[in-house]
Every structure is written in structure tokens, then in C-alpha cells.
Write a protein that holds these residues in place. Sequence first.
Motif, mmCIF file in Angstrom:
data_model
loop_
_atom_site.group_PDB
_atom_site.id
_atom_site.type_symbol
_atom_site.label_atom_id
_atom_site.label_comp_id
_atom_site.label_asym_id
_atom_site.label_seq_id
_atom_site.Cartn_x
_atom_site.Cartn_y
_atom_site.Cartn_z
ATOM 1 N N TYR A 163 -5.246 1.449 -6.042
ATOM 2 C CA TYR A 163 -4.958 1.408 -4.607
ATOM 3 C C TYR A 163 -6.144 2.016 -3.876
ATOM 4 O O TYR A 163 -6.393 3.218 -3.967
ATOM 5 C CB TYR A 163 -3.666 2.168 -4.300
ATOM 6 N N LYS A 164 -6.886 1.185 -3.181
ATOM 7 C CA LYS A 164 -8.072 1.646 -2.459
ATOM 8 C C LYS A 164 -7.637 2.069 -1.061
ATOM 9 O O LYS A 164 -7.610 1.265 -0.123
ATOM 10 C CB LYS A 164 -9.132 0.548 -2.426
ATOM 11 N N GLU A 165 -7.276 3.343 -0.965
ATOM 12 C CA GLU A 165 -6.753 3.881 0.290
ATOM 13 C C GLU A 165 -7.371 5.250 0.567
ATOM 14 O O GLU A 165 -7.760 5.976 -0.349
ATOM 15 C CB GLU A 165 -5.237 4.006 0.242
ATOM 16 N N THR A 176 0.846 -1.189 0.000
ATOM 17 C CA THR A 176 0.000 0.000 0.000
ATOM 18 C C THR A 176 0.878 1.234 0.000
ATOM 19 O O THR A 176 2.054 1.190 0.398
ATOM 20 C CB THR A 176 -0.932 0.029 1.215
ATOM 21 N N ILE A 177 0.288 2.331 -0.417
ATOM 22 C CA ILE A 177 1.056 3.589 -0.452
ATOM 23 C C ILE A 177 1.453 4.008 0.954
ATOM 24 O O ILE A 177 2.588 4.449 1.182
ATOM 25 C CB ILE A 177 0.217 4.680 -1.152
ATOM 26 N N ILE A 194 -8.050 11.948 0.993
ATOM 27 C CA ILE A 194 -7.205 10.886 0.440
ATOM 28 C C ILE A 194 -5.735 11.068 0.797
ATOM 29 O O ILE A 194 -5.133 10.174 1.399
ATOM 30 C CB ILE A 194 -7.437 10.763 -1.075
ATOM 31 N N ILE A 207 -5.591 6.061 -7.160
ATOM 32 C CA ILE A 207 -5.917 5.977 -5.735
ATOM 33 C C ILE A 207 -7.415 6.210 -5.610
ATOM 34 O O ILE A 207 -7.915 7.280 -5.960
ATOM 35 C CB ILE A 207 -5.143 7.006 -4.906
ATOM 36 N N PHE A 262 -0.422 10.830 -10.374
ATOM 37 C CA PHE A 262 -1.459 9.913 -9.908
ATOM 38 C C PHE A 262 -2.815 10.303 -10.475
ATOM 39 O O PHE A 262 -3.061 11.471 -10.789
ATOM 40 C CB PHE A 262 -1.561 9.934 -8.378
ATOM 41 N N ILE A 305 -4.276 8.915 3.618
ATOM 42 C CA ILE A 305 -2.834 8.673 3.493
ATOM 43 C C ILE A 305 -2.103 9.878 4.078
ATOM 44 O O ILE A 305 -2.332 11.019 3.662
ATOM 45 C CB ILE A 305 -2.453 8.476 2.016
ATOM 46 N N ILE A 365 -6.547 10.304 -8.915
ATOM 47 C CA ILE A 365 -7.189 10.200 -7.604
ATOM 48 C C ILE A 365 -8.684 10.391 -7.788
ATOM 49 O O ILE A 365 -9.123 11.390 -8.373
ATOM 50 C CB ILE A 365 -6.618 11.239 -6.625
#
Length: 418
Positions: free
Chosen positions: A57-59, A36-37, A86, A78, A99, A62, A101
Amino acid sequence: MLKKTLHIFTLVILLFATAAAMGKTITVCSTCEAKTIQEGINQASDGDTVLVKKGIYKEVNIIVDKSIILLGENLPTIDGEDKGEIIKIVADNVTVDGFKIINVGTSYTSDYAAIRVIKKNGYLIQNLQLEKLFFGIYLERSNNGKVLNNTIKGDAINEYNSGNGIQLWYCNDVEVRGNDVQNVRDGIYLEFSDNIRISHNLSRNNLRYGLHFMFSNNDIYEYNTFENNGAGVAVMFSKFIEMKNNVFKENWGTAAFGLLLKEINDATISNNVFKENTVGINLEGSNRVTYHNNDFISNGWAIKVRGACYANSFKENNFLYNSFDISYNSNINDNEFDNNYWSNYTGYDLNKDGIGDVPYRPVKLFYYIVNRTPETIILLRSLFIDIIDFSEKVSPVFTPDNLVDENPKMKPIKHDRS
């Protein structure tokens, strides 16, 4: 021999020091140690690069709390899954680059953003694609940063449940350049932010303003395009502003302006194009502003001057095919109009010096009437209007008798916008 050994030892130490200064790279991917990030950031130290491979990346939430480069390879996505903010930057000298997002959470108590910087310096946010967002990039008490070449596309329908594309709050010395912002509430919003440079951005199709700022001084806005925004551009309660080489176009609506100025003092507005707006520039309580080398083309009103506007200068502008060139709501004038080109001017130039021999009065009695009774606009092209305008020209009563361009140009002025 000992001298040579010491020399080699010194070179080795320098190489290690250089490598340490450059930092290491932590790779993030589905098969990497950091999957993960956030894990990649946790493994990093100041000066490192966190390289995120292509993927989804389901985050959410961060936290970037180190001075690192967060770099996407081939535009990884993301996905915040509408759960909240996020990326939050809480360290100096952070770069976020490359990225996509999406799916920022919506909240009526917290301004969730795709990227937020809080009380930090030296940041670089660039080459991002932001979609399905509440707020896009939110800078809060953060200075000496750059926001470059990002694409921000919202899906705003109502003001109450939408945020701004790029927002600066209590920031200084920030550059916002090369961004494409659309379908949000305000494209670019500034409040209490000084020494900001906004350049080469495209802000279009936004619900309210393409650009909106208040209480922000010594800022420069150049080479931007503000197109088809709900209310155009609003500039309020600020001083020492420079707006040059921008395009304000197709901002149509009953409350839309190319540019709305309220309580703006000691500013320069030059080499801009105002085309096909309901009102090109609407002035209210704005003083000591120079309007030079602008083009006003096919607007409803080129310029509307409301109360308390003094010591402004309008020189070498082109007024081309506007329904109304200048509108005043007072018969008192303290502003200067000189050497402009007016497409409605019907005078002559006997000595062929390029300046009309007859001064031009750009404010007509009909403008005054429409200000007070908007319904009379239906009479715009009637013979009756020509008669009352002629009578006011001969003997001004309702319009400022000293609002005259003594040196009207006979041909449109060529403006260099390079």
C-alpha cells in the motif's frame, strides 16, 4: 406468553447491543470496497476493526482519527515512498498491529515518523517491522500506552540526517517492551517522560546511544540489552530511576560508555552486567545512588567517578579483569565501597570467613595519572607503574585515603538474574 415474548425481545436487544459494542470489520484490499488504508479508516466508526489484507500500500500521511483497531493480515507493507510521515494517530484508544512500514520521508524541519501519536491516550503499537525510516515510533504528549514487540531497523550514517527508533516526549505511564531497535541515531529516547517502564528490549548498533533520556523521573529499565552502540547509554538530569537486570556490552570508542550518568539522584542500579565497554559506568554529579549486585567484566574502566558525586553506595558487586576498577579525579571521597569482589585483590583470609583480612584500595595512583595524561596508558603493564602504585598505597597523597573496601570478598559473588 407475553412474558416469554418480552424475554425473547430483550435477548434480541442485548445481542444487537453486544454486536454494536464489538464493532464491525472493514476489510482493505485491492479488490475490496476500501482499496486504501485511509479509505478503510474513513469508513470506520469508533470500536471498529480495519483489517488490511497482505499487499503493498503506497500511502503517506494516513490519519487515524477514530478509536479503532488497525490490523494487518500476513504483514502487509505500507510504503511511504520517502514522501513524509506515514501513520498519525490523533484519537484515543487506537491499536496498530501487524504491518511492515518502509520509506519514511526525511526532513530537517519536521521529524517524520513511521508512527506518530499526538496528545492521545490508551494506544497499543505492536508487531510492526519498520525499515528505511527517519524516526520510527514517535510519542508526543501521549499517555497510558504500550509499544510492544516491534522490529525497527534504520540505515543511519550521520547524526544530522537520522532520527531515533522509539521517542517519547512529555509522556507518562508508557510501557516499551520486547522491541529490537538497531541502526538508528538513538535506539530509545525519552525527554520529560515519567513513570515509564522499558523492559526486554534489544538496542544495538546504533549511531549514538542505545538508550538516551533526560529530565525523566520515576522510570524503570529492566532486562534490556544495550550492545555495540556508538556512545553506549546516557542517563541525564533525572531522579528516582531503577535500572536492573540489564546488559551493557561492547560499547567501545573514545567517547563510549556502558552507562553515562550525569546529574542523577536517588536511584538504584542493581543486577546489571557491564562487559567489554570502554567505561562501564561514568558518574558525574550523581548522588545517593546504590550500585548493588552488578558485574563489571573486562572493561577498560569499570567505574569512573568525576566531580560532585556524594553518598553513593557500591556493595556486593563483582569487578572482574578490568584494566582499571575505580578511577577518581579527586582525593576526596564521600562514597561507600563494601563487600565487593575484586579480581585484582591479593589479600588473604586466615579465618576462612570469605572476607579478606586486608582492606582493598581500588584506586591506584596510575589511574590518577592517566586521567590527567592519557598518553601514559602505554605504561600500563610496566614495573614502574607497580612501584608508584605501591608507594601511593603505603602513603596516599593523590588518591582518596578513605576509599577502601574494608570487607573485600575472596570469591566472586553469585548474582541471581532470573
